[in-house]
Write an enzyme that holds these catalytic residues in place. Structure first.
Site, short mmCIF file in Angstrom:
data_model
loop_
_atom_site.label_atom_id
_atom_site.label_comp_id
_atom_site.label_asym_id
_atom_site.label_seq_id
_atom_site.Cartn_x
_atom_site.Cartn_y
_atom_site.Cartn_z
N LYS A 1 14.31 -1.71 -7.55
CA LYS A 1 14.86 -1.09 -6.33
C LYS A 1 15.14 -2.16 -5.27
O LYS A 1 16.14 -2.12 -4.57
CB LYS A 1 13.90 -0.04 -5.77
CG LYS A 1 14.48 0.65 -4.54
CD LYS A 1 13.57 1.70 -4.00
CE LYS A 1 12.47 1.15 -3.14
NZ LYS A 1 12.92 0.57 -1.86
N ASP A 2 14.23 -3.13 -5.16
CA ASP A 2 14.42 -4.23 -4.20
C ASP A 2 15.02 -5.42 -4.94
O ASP A 2 14.41 -6.49 -5.04
CB ASP A 2 13.07 -4.59 -3.57
CG ASP A 2 12.49 -3.42 -2.80
OD1 ASP A 2 13.18 -2.90 -1.92
OD2 ASP A 2 11.35 -3.01 -3.10
N GLN B 1 7.61 -9.76 7.75
CA GLN B 1 8.85 -9.35 7.09
C GLN B 1 9.50 -8.13 7.76
O GLN B 1 10.51 -7.63 7.26
CB GLN B 1 8.61 -9.09 5.60
CG GLN B 1 7.84 -7.82 5.26
CD GLN B 1 7.54 -7.73 3.78
OE1 GLN B 1 6.68 -8.45 3.26
NE2 GLN B 1 8.24 -6.85 3.08
N SER C 1 7.60 4.05 -0.53
CA SER C 1 6.57 4.55 0.38
C SER C 1 7.22 5.25 1.57
O SER C 1 6.66 6.17 2.16
CB SER C 1 5.70 3.40 0.88
OG SER C 1 5.18 2.70 -0.23
N GLY D 1 0.81 -1.22 0.00
CA GLY D 1 0.00 0.00 0.00
C GLY D 1 0.84 1.26 0.00
O GLY D 1 2.02 1.25 -0.30
N HIS E 1 4.66 1.95 -8.04
CA HIS E 1 3.63 0.90 -8.10
C HIS E 1 2.83 1.02 -9.40
O HIS E 1 2.49 0.02 -10.02
CB HIS E 1 2.65 1.02 -6.92
CG HIS E 1 3.28 0.79 -5.58
ND1 HIS E 1 3.44 1.79 -4.66
CD2 HIS E 1 3.81 -0.33 -5.03
CE1 HIS E 1 4.03 1.30 -3.57
NE2 HIS E 1 4.26 0.02 -3.77
O1 PAF Z 1 8.17 -5.18 -1.96
C1 PAF Z 1 7.18 -5.14 -1.18
O2 PAF Z 1 6.42 -4.17 -1.11
C2 PAF Z 1 6.93 -6.34 -0.27
O3 PAF Z 1 8.12 -6.92 0.16
C3 PAF Z 1 6.01 -7.40 -0.91
C4 PAF Z 1 6.65 -8.02 -2.13
C5 PAF Z 1 4.68 -6.76 -1.27
C6 PAF Z 1 5.73 -8.52 0.09
O4 PAF Z 1 5.10 -8.06 1.25
#
Ligand code: PAF
Length: 274
Positions: free
Chosen positions: A147-148, A59, A184, A29, A35
């Site tokens: 980015k991730d 996480q 975010s 979110g 996104h």
């Molecule tokens: O990258 C993210 O926003 C989160 O790690 C994900 C992939 C939605 C899992 O919670």
């Protein structure tokens, strides 16, 4: 746009789509243009786009990070409606995790360096939730941001072993005009720190311009020093793009990774070097 909270409802909605291809964009979110670009990629590739909004507690290695994670469900739903998303899945924790069967996948170095080293348990939580989502949604394609990058490699590994039918698509990092990678968390930067954060990308670009296989250890040190001039860096490391090792030969594809803190906001970014 259909908004679904219950697992059974999701199941029923997707049963109607069995002949169409499904694109899936998982999110926590507080949606931004990054996104949006994942959603656009899904809409181009798939017939039916599912977006999940779920702040996944498993996480977060740091409870205050979870507590302070920005939330804006109402605004998110407006954005998703505008983007013409087909289905939004926003489950609650108990419902999503109630029948979880844990998966064990070998991660090698991916699980011991960079973010895995600094945020113990983080990727295990990511694997748990993505495993649940993939089982429930069984998309044809799933979209993750560059980015991730370490997360992308780890999800690729999960997919290769457990969900070989799903194609993972990495979308380029979406940046503010200044070059700051969209996240975010940026919304929580003070305006001074927002201005300072521009330097992170500049350091990455500097690294790319000056990268040479033989000078990489020296370059890491220089870049770490540059980061420490305006923030509190956790690492600046140059590693292989495929396995995140750092001991391979000249012909390897390399990438630079940075994590740094501005105030109490932790930011990460990375860049392909060759
Ligand atoms: O990258 C993210 O926003 C989160 O790690 C994900 C992939 C939605 C899992 O919670």
């Amino acid at each position: 746009m259909r908004i679904v909270k219950q697992l059974q409802e999701l199941n029923d909605a997707l049963a109607f789509e069995s002949k169409r291809s499904i694109g899936f964009v998982p999110t926590m979110g507080f949606l931004h243009d990054g996104h949006r670009s994942l959603i656009n990629a899904s809409k181009k590739r798939a017939d039916f786009t599912v977006v999940s909004i779920f702040i996944n507690p498993t996480q977060f290695n740091n409870p205050s990070d979870l507590k302070n994670y920005p939330v804006s469900l109402k605004q998110d739903l407006i954005i998703l409606e505008k983007e013409d998303v087909d289905l939004v899945f926003c489950p609650d924790f108990d419902n999503l995790y109630k029948n979880e069967k844990l998966v064990e996948i070998p991660l090698g170095t991916l699980d011991s360096v960079l973010e895995a080293k600094k945020r113990k348990g983080h990727f295990h939580g990511v694997i748990r939730v993505v495993n649940l989502f993939f089982k429930l949604i069984n998309p044809n394609y799933a979209f993750f941001g560059e980015k991730d990058y370490q997360q992308y490699l780890i999800i690729n590994q999960l997919t290769k072993i457990v969900f070989p039918q799903i194609e993972i698509i990495m979308c380029p990092t979406h940046r503010e005009q200044s070059g700051l990678a969209m996240s975010s968390r940026n919304s929580r930067l003070s305006s001074e720190d927002f201005d300072r954060s521009i330097e992170i990308y500049k350091v990455l670009i500097f690294c790319k311009k000056n990268f040479d296989f033989s000078n990489r250890v020296e370059l890491e040190k220089i870049c770490l020093k540059k980061l420490s001039k305006f923030s509190k860096p956790e690492y600046f490391e140059i590693r292989h793009s495929d396995d995140l090792l750092n001991n391979g030969g000249k012909l390897k594809i390399w990438r630079a990774f940075a994590a740094t803190n501005l105030g109490d906001i932790r930011l990460i970014d990375n860049i392909a070097l060759n």
